[in-house]
Design an enzyme around this catalytic site. Structure first.
Site, short mmCIF file in Angstrom:
data_model
loop_
_atom_site.label_atom_id
_atom_site.label_comp_id
_atom_site.label_asym_id
_atom_site.label_seq_id
_atom_site.Cartn_x
_atom_site.Cartn_y
_atom_site.Cartn_z
N HIS A 189 -1.74 -9.28 -4.81
CA HIS A 189 -2.35 -9.61 -3.52
C HIS A 189 -1.46 -10.50 -2.67
O HIS A 189 -1.57 -10.48 -1.43
CB HIS A 189 -3.71 -10.28 -3.75
N ASP B 159 -1.94 11.91 1.34
CA ASP B 159 -1.68 13.28 0.90
C ASP B 159 -0.26 13.37 0.36
O ASP B 159 0.71 13.29 1.11
CB ASP B 159 -1.89 14.24 2.08
#
Length: 434
Positions: A163, A381
């Site tokens: 993070h 994708d």
């Protein structure tokens, strides 16, 4: 359910990258010191996609093709190939050494529909799909990825990025780049705007002069006890969403309307005393709020928190629009003055030896709601279609929620919410207005 690892390797950047120590801002140091675990579920496409020109490897989610694209993506996003380090005075930094990101290939003995039909983030889900390191402290790896091939076809991509390296916008920017390169796009087209790595734009002033107090960053408000909880995914269909927003003023966002409803339902389910206080933690993206604004492609943590405190009876008895407006006002007051005050406040606290609140052990009276609305979380994708489902693999505390879009925008939004099991039945009835 069983998952077997079949390959583990480090993927280094495909070209030489800067070798340097990357300074972390106070906002980077105020986040949980751990890897954020996400899962992307890809069912087998009905029609096999053609191999893009210049692609490496063949077949559905060919690991060699993904590793080659990852190596190229780590060139502009080179901090992800480094390690968490410690600099002068013991301050955390990223050692950009090019050692590489972890890449794992695994196989599961179950089908995707078994898990994602009624998906629940959990430690078990994270264990199966996201690589794990015992500590987020130095000198830990910064980015980890796992491709798990499911029984009967389908793939889960698990990602674990530390993070301190970035917020949600930075993470999805990286995923867009990686997936674009895997589809055969050139580097400029896949990446769009190059990630901006100079975090000194968020350096505290000298001397630090906070204009406000910021109790949301105080450990005093994280005085809750560890409590068993479960996480559920709640669909907010367009009809329910339209109903919630119809009770709010024009200009009130989906996030504010849904969060107001969630806050009410939490207060009811937990049976909070009407005269007691309840607190809501809200995040705000500051890239466009600073003067001058941060680059949109700023790769770091550019989120500050604000706190809305009110009586339980006001959350329950006032109109939904009143509660939503209070949330909107909290987000809107985050401007350049407020952000600089937060950064300076964290600097003062660190100079006193105080740590910023990074955990999520909130008392039962409190709620923390993160928004991923508007983020390109489904633009991932690799060449075989977009994911059907994207979500955290695990939540880290009761009273924590995410509001996200669905794969099909026409299906409304989703709320992932962690709550104690004894409150679930009441919460769900109130949430769906039964």
């Amino acid at each position: 359910m069983k998952v077997d690892v079949v390959e583990t390797t480090l993927v280094a950047p495909s070209e030489d990258t800067p070798r340097r120590e990357l300074w972390l801002s106070n906002l980077d140091l105020a986040v949980p010191r751990t890897h954020t675990p996400l899962v992307y579920y890809y069912p087998v496409p009905a029609t096999p996609a053609p191999e893009p020109a210049g692609a490496v490897g063949e077949g559905f989610f060919a690991p060699e093709r993904l590793k080659a694209a990852l190596a190229r993506a780590l060139v502009p996003f080179y901090p992800l190939a480094g390690r968490l380090g410690v600099g002068e005075g013991g301050r955390l930094q990223i050692d950009c050494n090019g050692e590489g990101a972890l890449f794992v290939v695994a196989r599961a003995d179950f089908a995707g529909e078994e898990l994602f039909q009624d998906y629940e983030p959990s430690p078990e889900t994270r264990r199966m799909f996201v690589p794990f390191v015992p500590s987020g402290e130095p000198p830990c790896i910064m980015a980890m990825f796992q491709v798990t091939f499911l029984k009967g076809g389908g793939v889960v991509l698990g990602t674990g990025i530390h993070h301190v390296t970035m917020d949600g916008m930075g993470a999805f920017h990286f995923i867009q780049t990686w997936t674009g390169l895997a589809r055969g796009l050139d580097a400029a087209e896949a990446c769009g705007s190059l990630p901006f790595h100079d975090r000194t734009l968020l350096r505290a002033r000298s001397p630090p002069t906070p204009a406000f107090d910021h109790p949301v960053y105080s450990l005093a408000l994280l005085n809750g006890c560890p409590r068993p909880f479960v996480t559920r995914v709640y669909s907010v269909a367009p009809k329910l969403l339209a109903d919630l927003k119809s009770h709010c003023a024009p200009g009130v966002s989906t996030y504010c309307a849904v969060t107001a409803h969630l806050w009410r339902c939490m207060c009811v389910a937990r049976g909070l005393a009407p005269a007691s206080d309840t607190r809501l933690r809200v995040p705000a993206n500051i890239r466009h709020r600073l003067r001058p604004p941060l680059p949109r492609s700023y790769f770091g943590n550019a989120i500050v928190r604000d706190l809305v405190t009110t009586r339980v009876e006001d959350v329950l008895a006032r109109p939904l629009g009143f509660v939503a407006q209070a949330i909107k006002d909290a987000v809107d007051r985050v401007d350049d003055v407020y952000v600089r005050s937060v950064v300076d406040y964290l600097e003062v606290e660190s100079e006193k030896g105080s740590q910023a609140a990074r955990g999520q052990l909130m008392p039962e009276s409190d709620l923390w709601v993160v928004s991923w609305l508007g983020m390109p979380m489904y633009d991932a994708d690799f060449g075989w279609g977009t994911p059907r489902f994207v979500a955290p693999a695990q939540m880290f505390g009761s009273g924590t929620a995410y509001v996200t879009q669905r794969a099909d925008m026409d299906e409304g939004v989703a709320v992932l919410f962690g709550l104690e099991p004894e409150y679930l039945q009441c919460f769900e009835k109130v949430f769906y207005r039964e």
